[in-house]
Write an enzyme that holds these catalytic residues in place. Structure first.
Site, PDB file in Angstrom:
ATOM      1  N   GLY A  94     -42.769  56.980 102.427  1.00  0.00           N
ATOM      2  CA  GLY A  94     -43.719  55.911 102.150  1.00  0.00           C
ATOM      3  C   GLY A  94     -45.079  56.242 102.700  1.00  0.00           C
ATOM      4  N   GLY A  97     -45.372  55.945 106.526  1.00  0.00           N
ATOM      5  CA  GLY A  97     -44.599  56.869 107.339  1.00  0.00           C
ATOM      6  C   GLY A  97     -43.288  57.198 106.682  1.00  0.00           C
ATOM      7  N   LYS A 118     -38.226  54.631 111.704  1.00  0.00           N
ATOM      8  CA  LYS A 118     -39.454  54.642 110.905  1.00  0.00           C
ATOM      9  C   LYS A 118     -40.560  55.269 111.739  1.00  0.00           C
ATOM     10  CE  LYS A 118     -42.619  51.565 108.402  1.00  0.00           C
ATOM     11  NZ  LYS A 118     -42.888  50.147 108.027  1.00  0.00           N
ATOM     12  N   ASP A 220     -44.544  40.519 101.546  1.00  0.00           N
ATOM     13  CA  ASP A 220     -44.098  41.655 100.735  1.00  0.00           C
ATOM     14  C   ASP A 220     -42.607  41.526 100.399  1.00  0.00           C
ATOM     15  OD1 ASP A 220     -44.588  43.943  99.272  1.00  0.00           O
ATOM     16  OD2 ASP A 220     -44.317  45.314 100.957  1.00  0.00           O
TER      17      ASP A 220
END
Length: 387
Positions: A94, A97, A118, A220
């Protein structure tokens, strides 16, 4: 391999395909499944900046996958299955990261557990900002349907470079997006499972909007941010765009979120509100039942996912159902099971109606999280009577 992208001869090698570019041919596809390769993966793999396809499954490769793999921004197909890789293996690539699958060792090997790490891309200032936002947003969240954070890392690596990462509980069954659109090994989400997932996500929204101290807007909501654990319980993740409602009550928002899921008022600079999450949830619910993304190529000339569903619900809902749900419903077409077919079709239709009510263009007309949960629980009670 260190210089292979400097020569066009490699385009003749087995398993390698090249595309044309103004600067000469570049490698775009590496497909070396079951070629009997062995040994460590070369660090030069990170030079494949134009790679679209990478398939190395079936070989006996070892060692760590290079960190540079996370910079392959054009990568669309990655398959490293059945290899004996160690260390960190990128699972998703992504802009903020890379997410790695890893193992945390405790006092004994039997206490080992899988986690998702992540690692933040520090070259992206927006990604770093999202990291701090996510840390603040989720540090006090405790809910069955919010992804669990194991720990946060903010330090330096062995070379003195800054390192920031979030360690999550590993979600064994991937994302809702995987199940809806990538046909995970032929597996399918039946109507009952989709209904449970919809209730889980609504419960997560109800918690962050009303029951977690300072209300939070996620901003989101989409299938790739809904993760499924070993028991197929859905958890809401990725709070990198989240905002605290009270702190932003008078502020307008720049467009944030994902096209197709973001509410229309955010595109005109309206203030951040819970209504935006409800809209995104409504689109997600429509996608779960139709298997149509809001950005599907079919939605042109004013036709949207919402309008596509609205034209068929409630009387012709069967026309817009995901084919896999249709197969599930049609198998009850025998005379002695027509009531099961009718009930399942009605449940699917009612879920679509909830999606339509949540995605109303005028924010104040959208359902509240409490009403969503009550409505979906009512549908589940109806569904349970035939199972």
């Amino acid at each position: 391999m260190a210089s292979w992208n400097e020569s066009e001869l490699v385009c003749l090698w087995k398993g390698i395909r090249c595309g044309s570019s103004p600067g000469g041919k570049r490698v775009t596809s590496l497909e070396l499944q079951f070629c009997g390769l062995a040994g460590s993966i070369s660090p030069s793999l990170g030079n494949l900046s134009f790679l679209v396809t990478l398939r190395l499954s079936g070989n006996q490769l070892t060692g760590q996958v290079p960190q540079e793999l996370g910079r392959l921004s054009q990568l669309q197909h990655l398959n490293l299955s059945n290899n004996y890789l160690e260390g960190h293996i990128p699972e998703t690539l992504g802009s903020s990261g890379s997410v790695y699958k890893a193992r945390l060792k405790a006092q004994s090997d039997s206490d080992e557990k899988l986690v998702a790490v992540k690692v933040i891309n520090l070259q992206d200032s927006e990604a770093l900002r999202s990291f701090f936002v996510e840390c603040e947003a989720i540090r006090n969240l405790r809910h069955r349907n919010i992804i669990k954070i194991i720990t946060l890392c903010s330090s330096a690596d062995s070379r003195g470079n800054e390192f920031n990462a979030i360690v999550y509980k590993y979600m064994l069954n991937g994302s809702l997006d995987d199940w809806l659109h990538h046909k995970r090994d032929g597996k399918n989400l039946d109507l009952g499972r989709r209904l449970s997932i919809a209730i889980d996500v609504a419960s997560a929204l109800d918690y962050i909007h009303h029951h977690c101290g300072t209300p939070i807007v996620h901003r989101d909501i989409k299938p790739s941010n809904v993760l499924l654990d070993a028991d197929m319980v859905a958890c809401l993740g990725d709070f990198g765009l989240a905002r605290f409602v009270e702190r932003n009550s008078g502020d307008s928002t720049q467009f944030r979120g994902t096209i197709g899921y973001a509410c229309p008022e955010y595109g005109t600079g309206n203030i951040i509100s819970k209504y935006g999450d409800i809209y995104s949830y409504g689109i997600l619910l429509l996608e779960m039942i139709t298997e149509r993304r809001p950005t599907d190529d079919m939605f042109t000339d004013g036709l949207s996912l919402r309008e596509y569903v609205r034209r068929s619900v409630p009387y012709n809902a069967i026309d817009v159902l995901d084919e896999r749900l249709l197969v599930e419903i049609e198998k009850h077409d025998a005379c002695d099971k027509t009531h099961i077919k009718r009930t399942k079709l009605e449940c699917a239709s009612l879920m679509l109606e909830v999606g339509l009510l949540c995605s109303e263009e005028i924010p104040e007309r959208r359902m509240s999280t409490r009403d969503i949960i009550n409505e979906l629980n009512g549908i589940r009670e109806m569904f349970m009577q035939i199972t």
